[in-house]
Scaffold this motif. Structure first.
Motif, PDB file in Angstrom:
ATOM      1  N   LEU A  91      -1.703  -7.494   2.439  1.00 58.39           N
ATOM      2  CA  LEU A  91      -1.254  -7.591   3.794  1.00 58.39           C
ATOM      3  C   LEU A  91       0.160  -7.262   3.743  1.00 58.39           C
ATOM      4  CD1 LEU A  91      -2.283  -7.630   6.342  1.00 58.39           C
ATOM      5  CD2 LEU A  91      -2.024 -10.178   6.379  1.00 58.39           C
ATOM      6  N   ALA A  92       0.949  -8.182   2.889  1.00 60.91           N
ATOM      7  CA  ALA A  92       2.404  -8.048   2.768  1.00 60.91           C
ATOM      8  C   ALA A  92       2.898  -6.534   2.554  1.00 60.91           C
ATOM      9  CB  ALA A  92       3.024  -8.944   1.807  1.00 60.91           C
ATOM     10  N   ARG A  93       2.249  -5.941   1.598  1.00 54.85           N
ATOM     11  CA  ARG A  93       2.541  -4.545   1.266  1.00 54.85           C
ATOM     12  C   ARG A  93       2.279  -3.642   2.626  1.00 54.85           C
ATOM     13  NH1 ARG A  93      -0.003  -5.034  -3.353  1.00 54.85           N
ATOM     14  NH2 ARG A  93      -1.901  -4.129  -2.440  1.00 54.85           N
ATOM     15  N   VAL A  94       1.490  -3.830   3.362  1.00 60.65           N
ATOM     16  CA  VAL A  94       1.256  -2.915   4.420  1.00 60.65           C
ATOM     17  C   VAL A  94       2.361  -3.413   5.671  1.00 60.65           C
ATOM     18  CG1 VAL A  94      -0.488  -2.673   6.503  1.00 60.65           C
ATOM     19  CG2 VAL A  94      -1.169  -2.777   3.966  1.00 60.65           C
ATOM     20  N   ALA A  95       2.525  -4.875   5.655  1.00 60.99           N
ATOM     21  CA  ALA A  95       3.423  -5.088   6.690  1.00 60.99           C
ATOM     22  C   ALA A  95       4.995  -4.702   6.297  1.00 60.99           C
ATOM     23  CB  ALA A  95       3.521  -6.653   6.589  1.00 60.99           C
ATOM     24  N   ILE A  96       5.239  -4.576   5.022  1.00 61.49           N
ATOM     25  CA  ILE A  96       6.721  -4.017   4.627  1.00 61.49           C
ATOM     26  C   ILE A  96       6.448  -2.358   5.016  1.00 61.49           C
ATOM     27  CG2 ILE A  96       7.915  -3.133   2.518  1.00 61.49           C
ATOM     28  CD1 ILE A  96       7.484  -6.203   1.529  1.00 61.49           C
ATOM     29  N   ARG A  97       5.693  -1.755   4.743  1.00 59.89           N
ATOM     30  CA  ARG A  97       5.605  -0.284   5.122  1.00 59.89           C
ATOM     31  C   ARG A  97       5.786  -0.088   6.403  1.00 59.89           C
ATOM     32  NH1 ARG A  97       0.637   0.562   2.454  1.00 59.89           N
ATOM     33  NH2 ARG A  97       0.614   0.134   0.377  1.00 59.89           N
ATOM     34  N   GLU A  98       5.178  -0.971   7.521  1.00 59.10           N
ATOM     35  CA  GLU A  98       5.366  -0.837   8.816  1.00 59.10           C
ATOM     36  C   GLU A  98       6.573  -1.023   9.325  1.00 59.10           C
ATOM     37  OE1 GLU A  98       4.177   0.097  12.783  1.00 59.10           O
ATOM     38  OE2 GLU A  98       2.905   0.376  10.766  1.00 59.10           O
ATOM     39  N   LEU A  99       7.242  -2.247   8.784  1.00 56.96           N
ATOM     40  CA  LEU A  99       8.568  -2.471   9.187  1.00 56.96           C
ATOM     41  C   LEU A  99       9.691  -1.286   8.602  1.00 56.96           C
ATOM     42  CD1 LEU A  99       8.859  -6.075   8.021  1.00 56.96           C
ATOM     43  CD2 LEU A  99       9.086  -5.408  10.480  1.00 56.96           C
ATOM     44  N   GLU A 100       9.272  -0.788   7.716  1.00 57.86           N
ATOM     45  CA  GLU A 100      10.168   0.561   7.104  1.00 57.86           C
ATOM     46  C   GLU A 100      10.239   1.630   8.048  1.00 57.86           C
ATOM     47  OE1 GLU A 100      11.201   2.894   3.124  1.00 57.86           O
ATOM     48  OE2 GLU A 100       9.276   1.853   3.482  1.00 57.86           O
ATOM     49  N   SER A 101       8.778   1.846   8.480  1.00 64.08           N
ATOM     50  CA  SER A 101       8.570   3.038   9.219  1.00 64.08           C
ATOM     51  C   SER A 101       9.332   3.050  10.801  1.00 64.08           C
ATOM     52  CB  SER A 101       7.009   3.322   9.337  1.00 64.08           C
ATOM     53  OG  SER A 101       6.483   2.248   9.989  1.00 64.08           O
ATOM     54  N   GLN A 102       9.282   1.534  10.969  1.00 60.72           N
ATOM     55  CA  GLN A 102      10.091   1.472  12.275  1.00 60.72           C
ATOM     56  C   GLN A 102      11.480   1.199  12.480  1.00 60.72           C
ATOM     57  OE1 GLN A 102       8.532  -1.644  14.665  1.00 60.72           O
ATOM     58  NE2 GLN A 102       6.318  -1.123  14.345  1.00 60.72           N
TER      59      GLN A 102
END
Length: 126
Positions: free
Chosen positions: A84-95
């Motif tokens: 879940l942390a990996r997915v959250a980091i990817r989302e923060l980077e995409s934004q």
């Protein structure tokens, strides 16, 4: 003289334990059995598998202000599952809220995206 012999023969093992029966100092005799103590058991981590509303808000409010952002940091601070942390980091980077520092196959390290870089990106487009 006769009395002396009786005493002396008494020391020689008559009525006492012989040298063979006595435990020698090198063998150490019988040792106490080793007691297997219970080892300290690590508490099971109760990390989230699905983001709930308060954690989701904390993720987008607090994490972009961290100086060092990685999967391990999110697991420790927000009590998230690793995936879940990996997915959250990817989302923060995409934004565009965080930017990568080091990309390694095992762990990617990010930092906060400062306003200076956003302004520099806008001036390059013009």
């Amino acid at each position: 003289m006769k009395d002396f012999r009786l005493i002396w023969t008494g020391w020689d093992g008559v009525g006492t334990r012989s040298a063979a029966a006595a435990p020698s100092s090198s063998s150490g005799g019988k040792k106490a059995k080793k007691k297997w103590s219970a080892k300290k058991v690590k508490d099971k981590a109760n990390n989230l598998v699905v983001l709930d509303k308060p954690t989701y808000e904390r993720l987008f409010k607090e994490v972009p202000t961290y100086k060092l952002i990685s999967q391990s940091v999110l697991v420790d601070r927000l009590r998230l599952n690793g995936s879940l942390a990996r997915v959250a980091i990817r989302e923060l980077e995409s934004q565009g809220l965080i930017k990568p520092l080091v990309r390694h196959h095992a762990q990617i390290i990010y930092t906060r995206a400062t306003g200076d870089e956003k302004k520099a990106g806008e001036s390059d487009e013009e």
